[in-house]
Design an enzyme around this catalytic site. Sequence first.
Site, mmCIF file in Angstrom:
data_model
loop_
_atom_site.group_PDB
_atom_site.id
_atom_site.type_symbol
_atom_site.label_atom_id
_atom_site.label_comp_id
_atom_site.label_asym_id
_atom_site.label_seq_id
_atom_site.Cartn_x
_atom_site.Cartn_y
_atom_site.Cartn_z
ATOM 1 N N GLU A 266 -34.633 2.050 89.450
ATOM 2 C CA GLU A 266 -33.892 3.338 89.728
ATOM 3 C C GLU A 266 -34.606 4.768 89.155
ATOM 4 O OE1 GLU A 266 -31.324 3.184 91.747
ATOM 5 O OE2 GLU A 266 -31.551 1.039 91.843
ATOM 6 N N TRP A 269 -36.403 5.329 91.937
ATOM 7 C CA TRP A 269 -35.943 6.134 93.012
ATOM 8 C C TRP A 269 -35.811 7.695 92.745
ATOM 9 C CZ3 TRP A 269 -34.999 5.617 97.815
ATOM 10 C CH2 TRP A 269 -34.811 4.166 98.261
ATOM 11 N N TRP A 297 -22.160 16.689 115.023
ATOM 12 C CA TRP A 297 -20.901 16.265 114.220
ATOM 13 C C TRP A 297 -19.714 16.505 114.478
ATOM 14 C CZ3 TRP A 297 -23.211 13.038 110.683
ATOM 15 C CH2 TRP A 297 -24.443 13.165 110.270
ATOM 16 N N ASN A 332 -22.516 4.719 91.306
ATOM 17 C CA ASN A 332 -23.310 4.772 92.335
ATOM 18 C C ASN A 332 -22.892 3.986 93.704
ATOM 19 O OD1 ASN A 332 -26.008 5.262 93.888
ATOM 20 N ND2 ASN A 332 -26.307 2.944 93.687
ATOM 21 N N TRP A 350 -23.469 15.674 106.691
ATOM 22 C CA TRP A 350 -23.568 15.268 105.296
ATOM 23 C C TRP A 350 -23.670 16.741 104.537
ATOM 24 C CZ3 TRP A 350 -27.720 17.563 103.005
ATOM 25 C CH2 TRP A 350 -28.822 18.142 103.849
ATOM 26 N N TRP A 373 -27.378 11.683 99.729
ATOM 27 C CA TRP A 373 -26.703 12.033 101.079
ATOM 28 C C TRP A 373 -27.511 11.922 102.248
ATOM 29 C CZ3 TRP A 373 -21.674 12.570 102.055
ATOM 30 C CH2 TRP A 373 -20.936 12.758 100.971
HETATM 31 C C1 LIG Z 1 -24.488 10.392 98.040
HETATM 32 C C2 LIG Z 1 -25.125 10.225 96.578
HETATM 33 C C3 LIG Z 1 -25.625 11.222 95.870
HETATM 34 C C4 LIG Z 1 -26.134 11.180 94.796
HETATM 35 N N1 LIG Z 1 -26.013 12.390 93.926
HETATM 36 C C5 LIG Z 1 -26.829 11.996 92.777
HETATM 37 C C6 LIG Z 1 -27.075 13.415 91.953
HETATM 38 O O1 LIG Z 1 -26.741 14.547 92.325
HETATM 39 N N2 LIG Z 1 -27.766 13.127 90.686
HETATM 40 C C7 LIG Z 1 -28.083 12.072 90.322
HETATM 41 O O2 LIG Z 1 -28.591 11.875 89.214
HETATM 42 N N3 LIG Z 1 -28.136 10.754 91.095
HETATM 43 C C8 LIG Z 1 -27.386 10.883 92.320
HETATM 44 N N4 LIG Z 1 -27.096 9.895 93.184
HETATM 45 C C9 LIG Z 1 -27.745 8.628 92.666
HETATM 46 C C10 LIG Z 1 -26.816 7.547 91.807
HETATM 47 O O3 LIG Z 1 -25.630 7.421 92.201
HETATM 48 C C11 LIG Z 1 -26.860 8.164 90.319
HETATM 49 O O4 LIG Z 1 -28.213 8.465 89.685
HETATM 50 C C12 LIG Z 1 -26.187 7.187 89.491
HETATM 51 O O5 LIG Z 1 -24.996 6.564 90.039
HETATM 52 C C13 LIG Z 1 -25.912 7.704 87.925
HETATM 53 O O6 LIG Z 1 -25.450 6.683 87.133
HETATM 54 P P1 LIG Z 1 -26.203 5.995 85.946
HETATM 55 O O7 LIG Z 1 -26.873 7.147 85.143
HETATM 56 O O8 LIG Z 1 -25.102 5.206 85.341
HETATM 57 O O9 LIG Z 1 -27.213 5.008 86.626
HETATM 58 P P2 LIG Z 1 -28.059 3.945 86.468
HETATM 59 O O10 LIG Z 1 -27.716 2.922 87.683
HETATM 60 O O11 LIG Z 1 -27.927 3.552 84.967
HETATM 61 O O12 LIG Z 1 -29.422 4.423 86.687
HETATM 62 C C14 LIG Z 1 -30.565 4.894 85.949
HETATM 63 C C15 LIG Z 1 -30.956 6.338 86.387
HETATM 64 O O13 LIG Z 1 -31.701 5.956 87.635
HETATM 65 C C16 LIG Z 1 -31.756 7.328 88.293
HETATM 66 N N5 LIG Z 1 -30.929 6.645 89.469
HETATM 67 C C17 LIG Z 1 -29.923 5.736 89.785
HETATM 68 N N6 LIG Z 1 -29.752 5.607 91.045
HETATM 69 C C18 LIG Z 1 -30.504 6.448 91.569
HETATM 70 C C19 LIG Z 1 -30.578 6.747 93.049
HETATM 71 N N7 LIG Z 1 -29.941 6.018 94.174
HETATM 72 N N8 LIG Z 1 -31.315 7.789 93.400
HETATM 73 C C20 LIG Z 1 -32.125 8.351 92.471
HETATM 74 N N9 LIG Z 1 -32.129 8.209 91.069
HETATM 75 C C21 LIG Z 1 -31.249 7.229 90.957
HETATM 76 C C22 LIG Z 1 -30.589 8.251 87.791
HETATM 77 O O14 LIG Z 1 -31.476 9.124 86.894
HETATM 78 C C23 LIG Z 1 -29.973 7.221 86.595
HETATM 79 O O15 LIG Z 1 -29.472 7.931 85.556
HETATM 80 C C24 LIG Z 1 -26.419 9.793 94.250
HETATM 81 C C25 LIG Z 1 -26.360 8.703 95.042
HETATM 82 C C26 LIG Z 1 -25.632 9.084 96.472
HETATM 83 C C27 LIG Z 1 -25.459 7.753 97.459
#
Ligand SMILES: Cc1cc2nc3c(=O)[nH]c(=O)nc-3n(C[C@H](O)[C@H](O)[C@H](O)COP(=O)(O)OP(=O)(O)OC[C@H]3O[C@@H](n4cnc5c(N)ncnc54)[C@H](O)[C@@H]3O)c2cc1C
Length: 467
Positions: A266, A269, A297, A332, A350, A373
């Site tokens: 993650e 990502w 759309w 997420n 989106w 998105w």
């Molecule tokens: C539509 C959509 C919009 C999103 N917008 C954002 C946003 O504005 N900012 C954001 O940080 N994340 C975003 N995410 C990714 C993800 O949902 C969040 O990072 C995550 O839910 C944050 O919770 P966590 O820190 O507990 O994640 P954990 O699951 O603990 O992951 C650890 C870290 O990895 C990174 N990460 C995790 N999942 C993703 C992912 N899919 N893509 C990129 N990085 C990721 C984040 O920095 C996160 O803190 C988005 C996902 C979707 C589907």
Amino acid sequence: MDIHWHRDDLRARDNAGLAAASTDGPVLPVFVFDDEILRHGSPPRVAFMLDALAELREWYQANGGDLCVARGDPTAVLPDLAAERGVETVHCNAGYSGLARDRDSAVAEALDADGVALETHEDALHHEPGSIRTNAGEPYSVYTYFWKKWRDREKADPYDAPDAIADVTGEELPTLAELGFEEPEADVEPGGMETARDRLDSFVDGPIYEYEEIRDTPAADRTSKLSAHNRWGTIGPRELYAATERAAANAPDEDAAEAVEEYQGELAWREFYHHVLYFHPHVVDENYNEYEEGIDWRDDEAEIEAWRDGETGYPIVDAGMRQLKQEAWMHNRVRMIVASFLTKDLMADWRYGYDHFRAKLADHNTANDNGGWQWAASTGTDAQPYFRIFNPMSQGERHDPDAEYIREYVPELDGVDADTIHSWHELTKSQRKATAPEYPAPIVDHSERREQALAMFKRARGEDPDE
Ligand SMILES: Cc1cc2nc3c(=O)[nH]c(=O)nc-3n(C[C@H](O)[C@H](O)[C@H](O)COP(=O)(O)OP(=O)(O)OC[C@H]3O[C@@H](n4cnc5c(N)ncnc54)[C@H](O)[C@@H]3O)c2cc1C
């Protein structure tokens, strides 16, 4: 003495720019409230930032100095400050969005006119854009290949905090209102280095070993919740990664070690989307993947409003949208579900969703939000194929089987059993009224909209929607 210009790196430890600025005697740390950048801010994000700045300032004060705070255009503020203090070098950490890069070029030019250098350091990512490429030398557009190279590359060690801070007295930090923002509607989690470190410590102490198993269960609430800290840099990427490596070394079994690697995936990502944004800055408001005929759309304002308000009559979608409203954060899996619902069930562009998330999330950052998105809308890099459309009811059933998460955020469904909640779309009007009279009927029929969305994408691809 050098200046370190803090932006979204609001920490003292594991900070590349700050460490470099400290090699030439005491460092002068500076933060500039830049009105041009603040124009793009939102109450939850700025509230989190102010918290983080307050803690950073306390750290500097406890270590013999202060954080210099100014408000204005950094192309004027920084050269003035450098002249006043006889500073020859200003350090900062690289920003990767188009906005950040434009600002930094303008500041470098303004400083250069006075004979002051702006030194930019690689800090926010382990591997800067351009350092991981395909064998043909192109930036990656497929995550899996990017991840393999990212995982196998050596990672730098965390930087130490500076040991000498310039003896200055900074100004008080402005309030949200003074910066022109209202109080956030949500109860935003506190920002700051200590909170970030506590969160990380408790995550790597146990939950990380279950990450693979539990990361898709929103009711468990056992992800790291470090996203706003990663966004504002209240934890350093090297410190975070080193903690996961220690967790891997101490993993009790192979499954636990795999879970740690899943978590590191993650983090990759996040870097992947930063690389995408760096090489394709236009994705901020355009599709990464343009369809031949353009996507027509539907964009029904009333439907979009119901989605924003968490009033769609699809329980998992509404729970997610209300979590966002209450906490400025959303799980997420639920982000994926609500984004799919907006773009596929409501067939809305989106950009409506991205704008709403940008306004409401404390962790919003352009790279991840845009990546998420465009993934959901099937317009992005390595996106969900257009024909894979989430069913919001079965997603709810699979990821929140006991409807605990749903009931937490949708009080109208309190006391309703999980089976009824997961078949809300199948109930008759009178059954719904007898069960939860305050909760709305589904605003659209998922099966119908699924067919219409498939036809919309086929037309966009220049294909016959009836085939
Ligand atoms: C539509 C959509 C919009 C999103 N917008 C954002 C946003 O504005 N900012 C954001 O940080 N994340 C975003 N995410 C990714 C993800 O949902 C969040 O990072 C995550 O839910 C944050 O919770 P966590 O820190 O507990 O994640 P954990 O699951 O603990 O992951 C650890 C870290 O990895 C990174 N990460 C995790 N999942 C993703 C992912 N899919 N893509 C990129 N990085 C990721 C984040 O920095 C996160 O803190 C988005 C996902 C979707 C589907």
